[in-house]
Design an enzyme around this catalytic site. Structure first.
Site, mmCIF file in Angstrom:
data_model
loop_
_atom_site.group_PDB
_atom_site.id
_atom_site.type_symbol
_atom_site.label_atom_id
_atom_site.label_comp_id
_atom_site.label_asym_id
_atom_site.label_seq_id
_atom_site.Cartn_x
_atom_site.Cartn_y
_atom_site.Cartn_z
ATOM 1 N N ARG A 239 40.031 44.114 40.304
ATOM 2 C CA ARG A 239 39.854 43.454 39.288
ATOM 3 C C ARG A 239 39.338 44.057 37.844
ATOM 4 O O ARG A 239 38.314 44.872 38.235
ATOM 5 C CB ARG A 239 38.800 42.024 39.719
ATOM 6 C CG ARG A 239 39.413 40.916 40.183
ATOM 7 C CD ARG A 239 40.468 40.111 39.367
ATOM 8 N NE ARG A 239 41.105 38.861 40.503
ATOM 9 C CZ ARG A 239 42.232 38.985 40.868
ATOM 10 N NH1 ARG A 239 42.965 39.993 40.943
ATOM 11 N NH2 ARG A 239 42.485 37.895 41.620
ATOM 12 N N GLU A 268 41.646 40.391 30.240
ATOM 13 C CA GLU A 268 43.240 40.130 30.191
ATOM 14 C C GLU A 268 43.305 38.944 29.455
ATOM 15 O O GLU A 268 42.797 38.210 29.212
ATOM 16 C CB GLU A 268 43.581 39.709 31.566
ATOM 17 C CG GLU A 268 43.312 41.060 32.645
ATOM 18 C CD GLU A 268 43.922 40.892 33.881
ATOM 19 O OE1 GLU A 268 44.508 40.037 34.048
ATOM 20 O OE2 GLU A 268 43.788 41.892 34.660
ATOM 21 N N HIS A 286 48.965 43.719 35.366
ATOM 22 C CA HIS A 286 48.518 42.756 36.704
ATOM 23 C C HIS A 286 49.867 42.508 37.310
ATOM 24 O O HIS A 286 49.948 41.146 37.577
ATOM 25 C CB HIS A 286 47.801 41.861 36.276
ATOM 26 C CG HIS A 286 46.864 41.192 37.235
ATOM 27 N ND1 HIS A 286 45.735 40.425 36.894
ATOM 28 C CD2 HIS A 286 46.938 41.105 38.580
ATOM 29 C CE1 HIS A 286 45.200 40.193 38.089
ATOM 30 N NE2 HIS A 286 45.827 40.465 39.020
ATOM 31 N N GLY A 288 50.059 43.502 40.938
ATOM 32 C CA GLY A 288 49.813 44.034 42.232
ATOM 33 C C GLY A 288 50.765 43.336 43.345
ATOM 34 O O GLY A 288 51.495 43.901 44.164
HETATM 35 P P1 NAP Z 1 39.295 41.527 51.484
HETATM 36 O O1 NAP Z 1 40.195 41.708 52.650
HETATM 37 O O2 NAP Z 1 38.144 40.327 51.192
HETATM 38 O O3 NAP Z 1 38.780 42.961 51.124
HETATM 39 C C1 NAP Z 1 37.624 43.017 50.124
HETATM 40 C C2 NAP Z 1 36.614 44.043 50.830
HETATM 41 O O4 NAP Z 1 35.658 44.539 49.845
HETATM 42 C C3 NAP Z 1 35.960 43.620 51.983
HETATM 43 O O5 NAP Z 1 35.986 44.571 53.045
HETATM 44 C C4 NAP Z 1 34.464 43.273 51.489
HETATM 45 O O6 NAP Z 1 33.434 43.615 52.488
HETATM 46 C C5 NAP Z 1 34.187 44.247 50.426
HETATM 47 N N1 NAP Z 1 33.304 44.081 49.496
HETATM 48 C C6 NAP Z 1 33.090 43.010 49.079
HETATM 49 N N2 NAP Z 1 32.005 42.875 47.983
HETATM 50 C C7 NAP Z 1 31.415 44.253 48.247
HETATM 51 C C8 NAP Z 1 30.404 44.632 47.600
HETATM 52 N N3 NAP Z 1 29.596 44.137 46.773
HETATM 53 N N4 NAP Z 1 30.365 45.866 47.907
HETATM 54 C C9 NAP Z 1 31.160 46.871 48.792
HETATM 55 N N5 NAP Z 1 32.152 46.279 49.266
HETATM 56 C C10 NAP Z 1 32.470 44.909 49.176
HETATM 57 O O7 NAP Z 1 40.289 41.464 50.001
HETATM 58 P P2 NAP Z 1 41.798 41.888 49.850
HETATM 59 O O8 NAP Z 1 42.571 40.704 50.258
HETATM 60 O O9 NAP Z 1 41.702 43.244 50.486
HETATM 61 O O10 NAP Z 1 41.567 41.782 48.073
HETATM 62 C C11 NAP Z 1 40.733 42.629 47.508
HETATM 63 C C12 NAP Z 1 40.573 42.090 46.159
HETATM 64 O O11 NAP Z 1 41.957 42.771 45.560
HETATM 65 C C13 NAP Z 1 40.933 40.707 45.870
HETATM 66 O O12 NAP Z 1 39.626 39.858 45.746
HETATM 67 C C14 NAP Z 1 41.687 40.747 44.340
HETATM 68 O O13 NAP Z 1 40.657 40.635 43.394
HETATM 69 C C15 NAP Z 1 42.356 41.982 44.256
HETATM 70 N N6 NAP Z 1 43.535 41.560 44.455
HETATM 71 C C16 NAP Z 1 44.522 42.084 43.258
HETATM 72 C C17 NAP Z 1 45.783 42.117 43.103
HETATM 73 C C18 NAP Z 1 46.625 42.545 41.932
HETATM 74 O O14 NAP Z 1 47.595 41.913 41.499
HETATM 75 N N7 NAP Z 1 46.267 43.700 41.251
HETATM 76 C C19 NAP Z 1 46.510 41.536 44.085
HETATM 77 C C20 NAP Z 1 45.688 41.219 45.328
HETATM 78 C C21 NAP Z 1 44.411 41.271 45.494
HETATM 79 P P3 NAP Z 1 33.229 42.972 53.940
HETATM 80 O O15 NAP Z 1 34.176 43.192 55.099
HETATM 81 O O16 NAP Z 1 31.751 43.056 54.199
HETATM 82 O O17 NAP Z 1 33.224 41.107 53.386
#
Ligand code: NAP
Length: 326
Positions: A239, A268, A286, A288
């Protein structure tokens, strides 16, 4: 019996529409453009369900204007645009679409990484001018990717997919996450846990995959760029506000890092003006999760979450189900 009323803030895809129309009286925002805030507030006022995108802010104001609302189903995995505690206070369920976009988003992170390291966009622009003089020894020299160190920040679903792809490039993988992954996952992905400082100091590519929350806002700031190698690149498909964009521009101007490839921005749809003319930056709008297969799956998942809720089932992707009053 009359069906519950739903508002979908885009026309969606036929497969998702079919699910919604079987279960709801649906009103669609009819165009593929962001619904204006005033229209959103007006149209959601008498609805039981809202199927929205990350472009719609769901806050106390919206919830106050929609007293019948029971569920907000977003067509995205990120839910930083939704005030989840405010929804919980008003007994509104929130659902998202995790899992179906992991590989697609990891692919895009890698596309950006490769593009910025190998100067693909600059090369494309040059070719289009018709002025490329032919092969030269020192043209558009980029940086190797294979064998380098990849730093994955946020080792969840997408971060791990990005790490897995690095195996094929014989890279060393460091990861930072607030909780450490199981030893088996580390072994399988050849990934080594590192604190943020070490990851920044040792990585040739830093790829961000944390959600946006209070702790991750401006996680990448001036002091982070100071720690990075001058030859390193930043990739952001998480993000926008995870990166202090003004600090990134300064770091690029001062050559603290070699380049950046971004899919997301602090404000954005605008990107910081200091990024626009830079050749050491690759900018994507954006995209992804933007493949036909994945966006269809996301929309179907969001429609299913809403339909399940009104069928009396717990939606598979409920974010606050346990906190709601029964
Ligand atoms: P996810 O499976 O929840 O993974 C996020 C990871 O970040 C988790 O392992 C979490 O740790 C860790 N985390 C959360 N807060 C943290 C902090 N303060 N410090 C360190 N680590 C932290 O999510 P995901 O599905 O991989 O997606 C991640 C993000 O990518 C989404 O939230 C979204 O904003 C973004 N995204 C962007 C696009 C795009 O179009 N560019 C597409 C999809 C997703 P824990 O295991 O301890 O909870």
């Amino acid at each position: 019996m009359s069906k519950p009323k739903a508002l979908a803030t885009r026309p969606l895809f036929p497969a998702a529409r079919a699910i919604l129309e079987n279960n709801f009286d649906v009103e669609y925002w009819p165009v593929q453009e962001k619904i204006p805030r005033a229209e959103l507030l007006k149209r959601v006022a008498d609805k039981d369900a809202l199927v929205c995108l990350l472009t719609e802010k769901v806050d106390d104001e919206l919830l106050g204007d929609a007293p019948k609302l029971r569920i907000v189903s977003t067509v995205s995995v990120g839910y930083d645009h939704i005030d989840v505690p405010a929804c919980t206070r008003r007994n509104v369920m929130v659902t998202n679409t995790p899992g179906v976009l992991d590989e697609t988003t990891a692919d895009l992170a890698w596309a950006l990484l490769m593009a910025v390291a190998r100067r693909v966009v600059e090369g494309d622009a040059w070719m289009r001018t018709g002025t490329w003089p032919g092969w030269e020894l020192n043209q558009l020299l980029g940086s190797d990717v294979f064998g380098k160190t990849l730093g994955v920040v946020g080792f969840g679903r997408i971060g791990r997919r990005v790490a897995r792809r690095a195996l094929g490039f014989q890279m060393r993988v460091l990861y930072y996450n607030r909780s450490r992954a199981e030893a088996e996952v580390e072994r399988e992905l050849h990934a080594e846990y590192a604190d943020m400082d070490r990851l920044l100091r040792e990585s040739d590519f830093v790829s961000l995959h944390v959600p946006l929350n209070a702790e991750t806002r401006h996680l990448m700031s001036t002091s982070s760029f100071e720690k990075m190698k001058r030859t390193a690149y930043l990739i952001n498909t998480a993000r926008g506000p995870v990166v202090d964009e003004a600090a990134l521009v300064r770091a690029l101007e001062e050559k603290k890092i070699a380049g950046a490839a971004l899919d997301v921005y602090e404000n954005e749809p605008k990107a910081h003006s200091g990024l626009l003319a830079r050749r050491d930056v690759v900018l994507a709008p954006h995209i992804g999760s933007a493949t036909i297969e994945t966006r269809t799956k996301m929309a179907v998942m969001a429609a299913t979450n809403a339909a399940d809720f009104f069928a009396g089932r717990r939606p598979p992707n409920a974010l606050n189900a346990d906190a709601l009053r029964s």
